[in-house]
Design a protein around this motif. Structure first.
Motif, PDB file in Angstrom:
ATOM      1  N   THR A 111       0.810  -1.209   0.000  1.00 29.80           N
ATOM      2  CA  THR A 111       0.000   0.000   0.000  1.00 29.80           C
ATOM      3  C   THR A 111       0.845   1.261   0.000  1.00 29.80           C
ATOM      4  O   THR A 111       0.298   2.374   0.049  1.00 29.80           O
ATOM      5  N   ASP A 112       2.152   1.107  -0.063  1.00 32.63           N
ATOM      6  CA  ASP A 112       3.071   2.252  -0.082  1.00 32.63           C
ATOM      7  C   ASP A 112       3.797   2.277  -1.417  1.00 32.63           C
ATOM      8  O   ASP A 112       4.731   1.495  -1.634  1.00 32.63           O
ATOM      9  N   PRO A 113       3.391   3.138  -2.351  1.00 31.98           N
ATOM     10  CA  PRO A 113       4.015   3.147  -3.678  1.00 31.98           C
ATOM     11  C   PRO A 113       5.518   3.372  -3.645  1.00 31.98           C
ATOM     12  O   PRO A 113       6.222   2.969  -4.574  1.00 31.98           O
ATOM     13  N   ALA A 114       6.023   3.972  -2.589  1.00 28.64           N
ATOM     14  CA  ALA A 114       7.468   4.219  -2.496  1.00 28.64           C
ATOM     15  C   ALA A 114       8.245   2.934  -2.248  1.00 28.64           C
ATOM     16  O   ALA A 114       9.455   2.877  -2.495  1.00 28.64           O
ATOM     17  N   ARG A 115       7.564   1.887  -1.771  1.00 34.38           N
ATOM     18  CA  ARG A 115       8.273   0.648  -1.412  1.00 34.38           C
ATOM     19  C   ARG A 115       7.721  -0.596  -2.100  1.00 34.38           C
ATOM     20  O   ARG A 115       8.310  -1.677  -1.988  1.00 34.38           O
ATOM     21  N   SER A 116       6.598  -0.479  -2.799  1.00 33.11           N
ATOM     22  CA  SER A 116       5.910  -1.679  -3.269  1.00 33.11           C
ATOM     23  C   SER A 116       6.496  -2.283  -4.546  1.00 33.11           C
ATOM     24  O   SER A 116       6.309  -3.471  -4.817  1.00 33.11           O
ATOM     25  N   ALA A 117       7.203  -1.494  -5.343  1.00 34.61           N
ATOM     26  CA  ALA A 117       7.625  -1.955  -6.674  1.00 34.61           C
ATOM     27  C   ALA A 117       8.527  -3.183  -6.602  1.00 34.61           C
ATOM     28  O   ALA A 117       8.472  -4.060  -7.472  1.00 34.61           O
ATOM     29  N   SER A 118       9.350  -3.270  -5.577  1.00 33.76           N
ATOM     30  CA  SER A 118      10.336  -4.346  -5.502  1.00 33.76           C
ATOM     31  C   SER A 118       9.782  -5.635  -4.906  1.00 33.76           C
ATOM     32  O   SER A 118      10.484  -6.654  -4.868  1.00 33.76           O
ATOM     33  N   LEU A 119       8.555  -5.625  -4.454  1.00 26.64           N
ATOM     34  CA  LEU A 119       7.999  -6.807  -3.794  1.00 26.64           C
ATOM     35  C   LEU A 119       7.649  -7.890  -4.817  1.00 26.64           C
ATOM     36  O   LEU A 119       7.092  -7.610  -5.879  1.00 26.64           O
ATOM     37  N   ASP A 120       7.964  -9.124  -4.466  1.00 27.52           N
ATOM     38  CA  ASP A 120       7.633 -10.279  -5.300  1.00 27.52           C
ATOM     39  C   ASP A 120       6.386 -10.927  -4.732  1.00 27.52           C
ATOM     40  O   ASP A 120       6.433 -11.651  -3.740  1.00 27.52           O
ATOM     41  N   VAL A 121       5.236 -10.688  -5.367  1.00 27.03           N
ATOM     42  CA  VAL A 121       3.974 -11.171  -4.816  1.00 27.03           C
ATOM     43  C   VAL A 121       3.810 -12.681  -4.974  1.00 27.03           C
ATOM     44  O   VAL A 121       2.930 -13.272  -4.342  1.00 27.03           O
ATOM     45  N   LYS A 122       4.649 -13.299  -5.790  1.00 36.42           N
ATOM     46  CA  LYS A 122       4.514 -14.744  -5.988  1.00 36.42           C
ATOM     47  C   LYS A 122       4.691 -15.513  -4.695  1.00 36.42           C
ATOM     48  O   LYS A 122       4.128 -16.604  -4.531  1.00 36.42           O
ATOM     49  N   SER A 123       5.457 -14.959  -3.786  1.00 34.40           N
ATOM     50  CA  SER A 123       5.737 -15.674  -2.529  1.00 34.40           C
ATOM     51  C   SER A 123       4.971 -15.100  -1.345  1.00 34.40           C
ATOM     52  O   SER A 123       5.174 -15.522  -0.208  1.00 34.40           O
ATOM     53  N   MET A 124       4.088 -14.145  -1.592  1.00 31.11           N
ATOM     54  CA  MET A 124       3.375 -13.478  -0.492  1.00 31.11           C
ATOM     55  C   MET A 124       1.994 -14.090  -0.281  1.00 31.11           C
ATOM     56  O   MET A 124       1.262 -14.332  -1.244  1.00 31.11           O
TER      57      MET A 124
END
Length: 853
Positions: A111-124
């Motif tokens: 929910t934080d555009p400043a930090r969300s780009a690098s997240l890998d949702v495949k493992s979340m």
């Protein structure tokens, strides 16, 4: 044989005779269950659906599962008005539990555009919030919660293990414990051994107010956005701690229906909700359809219900990167009831709720990456939209620090960034004081929620609304506010909001104290003084402090020497006004004033202590009655006798000086009681009536509130032919779902004491339009020729609203009957008009007969 199976299942499900289904009736085929996990029956003492679950037994079972399963952790998030615990269970795999805070922190980064780009949702893992029975008498949800919790704790095999590894479930088995308890107590105590499905049976006919609402008769499914009730505040806090991807909300509807799941009517989606939300809702719907097809249950979608008002549980998530899902099950409103589809048995309704809870879990897992990506993109797009918006910030404030505080409180509760105003400023002719004003920059992740809270909207794709059509919060609070086109300088970011306190201006006085009446909690201060035997006078003419400060009509005078109280005791009450009510108090050491009236003038009128009766019972709108009760009881601390209509008929009413008639039909009041009421008013009593009650007061001879009538059929112009199929749509468009209109007020009238602007936004959700009085003094609050500020109203109704009266006064002997066409305390968040009501309570008997209609 396959073609006959769904039909046979349906027949079986609604024709149990008197047999009680076992646990296996509900559970999916082919799943094994851990015998170490207690079944519902082993803890609550009966099979699910045999009796309606009481809240205490529901709680006991949740604790039993928490003790037995390493998939569960249980916490109490708050308590209801009646002191019942609000439970939330976090359900996931044991491995996830060991790492739960890390997973939560990582999820919030989406929910934080400043930090969300690098997240890998495949493992979340996805976060799934399951909630049940926010309307207490729509009980199949909370009864199904027993089964869902058991399945999540006890089911074995790869499927459930994969689900729990990839999902963190926030599980609330009862959104409304007080309502659920009220309803279960009623329905269980009226169950026969041979259950009667007759709709006329006592089991299917709850007494007023029913179990739908909470303790103060609030509909908690209209409180998600503003969160004025403790149940909502606890729930919203957890929502934001986790930011779920999907939230489900299990309800019931009319007995003759089937089962509904979202999406709702496509043309009735709020414009701020992205299309991706509806696309995912439709995909999830396919899982519900398959599951219900499999057990032979009929259903519908994209009809009746909508996704417009963000204060509902199934729509609130839509403006925050999540998917809200509404389920509506036809209600047995007891243990079995006749319907057009046959006898509807309670276990059947429970099974449908259970089935769709599991189908949502399956959908969340199948669409997990889509849901997580949607959440990330939603907030990324929100910040991008904010950058393109010509409005860069909103500033709001008021002389009344309390109302500004409470709006900032709502915004902070919804994780909106709020800042102090760095200095007092004048913007577009409006003065914003640094001590009581706030700035909300739009360039933040909650941009869309801010827009949803503050926008004014008068153009709509559809003309039918399931709930209200607008809720512009600065208007609801009666605040000054401005949309700023240039990003302003901001003061300190508000992280902890404290209720403002007042101050004593001058020294301790042995002569008199005065405080102004614009403060939201002025009625509480006045009531406290009167309840403690302190004489209070209200100014009906302006006067001045020795410093030169002008005090307007409605200012309150507390003399010292003639109170019959020791000075120290009076000083204690003055400190309470300053510290508890946030009001500035001014000391006077002389009563002489040549610019205005002196303090000994007869224009200061003594207030009487309110002795209030609030009428309720069959025919009275429980929401409206509850809002008034809640306002007086919890905010203004005013003692109220809540009297059922049938009790009024045999009660000595001489002990009261104010009787309140909330919106409703008072046909239960006998002719003898009408005559007693007339005598009581003539002897000095004050009646305050709202909405539909004005029609009854008029026909009963207790007031003169003439409503505008439809044009006679003979005078109507011929209308163009319409298609038969459009009947319901046309009729629906003539309903007034709730919109905001500007009124013009006479600030010299005691009903308006404390208001600083003659333009007051009022919320209207009915088709009552009162004719103006021919008495030039008899229209204290009126709608003008172009009053619409925000929301929908049909053209015919708008024509009748224009130049109508919102308030009227009738005189009978020494008493007064005061009528308001609209709700002044709507859902506890319409702070801006409650003072009109409390003024009627305190000053109603002071109103001049010359102002009567």
């Amino acid at each position: 044989m396959k073609l006959l199976r769904p039909f046979l299942l349906l027949c079986l499900s609604i024709n149990f005779a008197q047999a009680q289904p076992a646990l296996s009736y509900y559970l999916p085929e082919g799943v094994t269950y851990n015998p170490a996990i207690p079944t519902p029956q082993s803890v609550i003492g009966h099979e699910v659906g045999e009796w309606h679950i009481s809240h205490d037994r529901l709680v006991n079972y949740m604790y039993a599962l928490d003790n037995a399963s390493d998939r569960f952790t249980l916490e109490i998030t708050g308590h209801t008005h009646e002191g019942r615990p609000l439970l939330l269970l976090t359900i996931t795999s044991p491995k996830n539990h060991q790492n739960i805070e890390t997973l939560r922190s990582q999820h919030l980064q989406l929910t934080d555009p400043a930090r969300s780009a690098s997240l890998d949702v495949k493992s979340m893992p996805a976060v799934f919030y399951m909630g049940f029975s926010i309307h207490g008498n729509e009980a199949s949800g909370s009864n199904a919660a027993l089964l869902v919790a058991y399945h999540l704790a006890a089911a074995e095999g790869k499927e459930i293990e994969d689900y729990l590894a990839n999902t963190i479930i926030l599980f609330d088995p009862s959104f409304n414990p007080d309502g659920l308890h009220r309803f279960s107590s009623w329905v269980n105590s009226r169950k026969s051994k041979s259950v009667s499905p007759d709709p006329a049976d006592m089991e299917h006919n709850e007494p007023w107010p029913g179990g739908r609402t909470n303790h103060y008769w609030f509909d908690l499914n209209r409180d998600w956005l503003v969160a004025q009730q403790p149940e909502s505040q606890a729930r919203i806090k957890k929502f934001h701690q986790w930011k779920p991807n999907v939230l489900t909300d299990h309800h019931e509807m009319g007995t003759n229906a089937t089962f509904f799941f979202q999406p709702g009517v496509p043309s009735r989606v709020h414009p701020l909700t992205p299309e991706k939300n509806q696309e995912l809702t439709r995909k999830i719907g396919e899982f519900h359809a398959k599951a219900l097809d499999n057990i032979g249950s009929f259903y519908y979608t994209q009809e009746g219900y909508d996704d417009f008002y963000y204060g509902k549980g199934s729509t609130f998530p839509d403006v925050q990167g999540a998917i809200g899902i509404l389920f509506e099950q036809a209600s047995s409103r007891g243990h079995a009831q006749e319907s057009v589809n046959g006898v509807l048995h309670f276990p059947f309704t429970v099974r449908n709720q259970f089935t769709t809870a599991l189908s949502t879990l399956k959908a969340v897992n199948a669409l997990r990456e889509d849901l997580l990506n949607h959440q990330r993109e939603f907030f990324k797009n929100a910040v991008a939209d904010a950058a393109k918006d010509p409005v860069k910030a909103i500033v709001f404030g008021s002389k009344d620090k309390a109302r500004a505080y409470h709006l900032a409180e709502i915004m902070l509760r919804q994780q909106i960034e709020v800042f102090a105003l760095p200095s007092t400023q004048t913007i577009n002719g409006k003065n914003f004081d640094a001590e009581s004003s706030f700035v909300v920059p739009l360039n933040q992740p909650q941009y869309k929620l801010i827009k949803g809270m503050t926008e004014k909207r008068t153009q709509f794709k559809d003309s039918i609304f399931y709930d209200i059509s607008t809720w512009t919060l600065p208007l609801a609070f009666g605040l000054d506010y401005e949309e700023l086109k240039v990003a302003p300088a901001t003061g300190q970011k508000i992280t902890e909001l404290k209720m403002p306190v007042g101050k004593l201006v001058g020294e301790v006085s042995q002569y008199a104290y005065v405080f102004e009446s614009y403060g939201y909690y002025t009625p509480r201060a006045v009531n406290r003084l009167l309840q403690n035997g302190i004489r209070v006078k209200v100014a009906t003419d302006p006067f001045y402090h020795p410093s030169g400060k002008k005090f307007e009509r409605g200012s309150l005078l507390v003399t010292v020497a003639d109170q019959g109280k020791v000075a120290d005791q009076l000083q204690y009450y003055i400190r309470e006004i300053i510290e508890k009510d946030g009001i500035d108090v001014y000391s006077f050491n002389t009563g002489l004033n040549y610019k205005g009236v002196s303090l000994g003038s007869g224009t200061f009128q003594v207030l009487r202590k309110p002795e209030i009766a609030l009428l309720l019972g069959e025919g009275v709108n429980p929401n409206d009655a509850g809002e008034l009760w809640h306002l007086m009881d919890t905010r203004m601390h005013m003692p109220v006798s809540a009297i059922p209509i049938d009790v009024l008929n045999r009660t000595n009413i001489s002990r009261y000086n104010t009787i309140i008639f909330p919106s409703g039909n008072y046909s239960g009041i006998t002719d003898a009681t009408k005559e007693r009421l007339k005598t009581w008013v003539q002897n000095g009593g004050v009646v305050i009536g709202f909405d539909a009650a004005l029609n009854w007061l008029t026909t009963a001879g207790l007031g003169k509130f003439e409503m505008k009538k439809d044009e006679p059929a003979a005078d109507k112009k011929a209308e163009q032919p319409r298609a038969y199929a459009d009947i319901e749509e046309y009729r629906g468009a003539q309903q007034s779902p709730g919109a905001i209109f500007e009124t013009t007020a006479d600030l010299t009238n005691p009903l308006l004491y404390g208001y600083t602007s003659s333009k007051i936004p009022v919320f209207k959700d009915n088709n009552l339009f009162m004719e103006k009085s021919k008495n030039p003094y008899g229209n204290p609050i009126v709608y003008g020729s172009s009053p619409l500020l925000s929301g929908y109203i049909s053209n015919p109704n708008y024509a009748k609203l224009k130049n109508s009266s919102m308030a009227g006064i009738s005189a009978m002997g020494r008493g007064r009957v005061i009528g308001f066409t609209d709700n002044l305390a709507f859902r506890a968040f319409w702070f801006g008009t409650t003072k009109i009501f409390t003024n009627a309570v305190f000053y109603g008997n002071l109103l001049s007969e010359a102002a009567a209609r």
